[in-house]
Design a protein around this motif. Sequence first.
Motif, mmCIF file in Angstrom:
data_model
loop_
_atom_site.group_PDB
_atom_site.id
_atom_site.type_symbol
_atom_site.label_atom_id
_atom_site.label_comp_id
_atom_site.label_asym_id
_atom_site.label_seq_id
_atom_site.Cartn_x
_atom_site.Cartn_y
_atom_site.Cartn_z
ATOM 1 N N GLU A 89 13.135 -5.732 4.213
ATOM 2 C CA GLU A 89 11.940 -6.307 3.594
ATOM 3 C C GLU A 89 10.986 -5.223 3.087
ATOM 4 N N ASP A 90 10.920 -4.104 3.796
ATOM 5 C CA ASP A 90 10.004 -3.022 3.437
ATOM 6 C C ASP A 90 10.670 -1.909 2.627
ATOM 7 N N PHE A 91 11.947 -2.068 2.295
ATOM 8 C CA PHE A 91 12.683 -0.990 1.639
ATOM 9 C C PHE A 91 12.105 -0.638 0.273
ATOM 10 N N HIS A 92 11.715 -1.621 -0.503
ATOM 11 C CA HIS A 92 11.189 -1.354 -1.845
ATOM 12 C C HIS A 92 9.915 -0.504 -1.766
ATOM 13 N N ALA A 93 8.984 -0.891 -0.937
ATOM 14 C CA ALA A 93 7.745 -0.118 -0.806
ATOM 15 C C ALA A 93 8.042 1.296 -0.315
#
Length: 87
Positions: A65-69
């Motif tokens: 879920e936090d990979f893009h950021a």
Amino acid sequence: MGIRDRLKAFSDGLTEYYAGPYRATFVKARQQEDDLFMMLVMSEALGVPNPASYYTLELLPIVYEDFHAWHRRMGMEHSPLENIQCC
């Protein structure tokens, strides 16, 4: 206003007085710790040997879920992994 409310307000004021100037520092330190954690969990997929990959494999669904950021903060315009297309 009761004594509990006054004590709570006083406690909140003291917390703000002492922690307020360092809030940005705390946020930056937390973000750096989160980035290091993300790198450790994703290290096997990024090609870095990780002796704890068996244990970090269980955490992959949580960090997706936090990979893009994370990869944007690390200066990567697009996802460095072929199997994770978030952009």
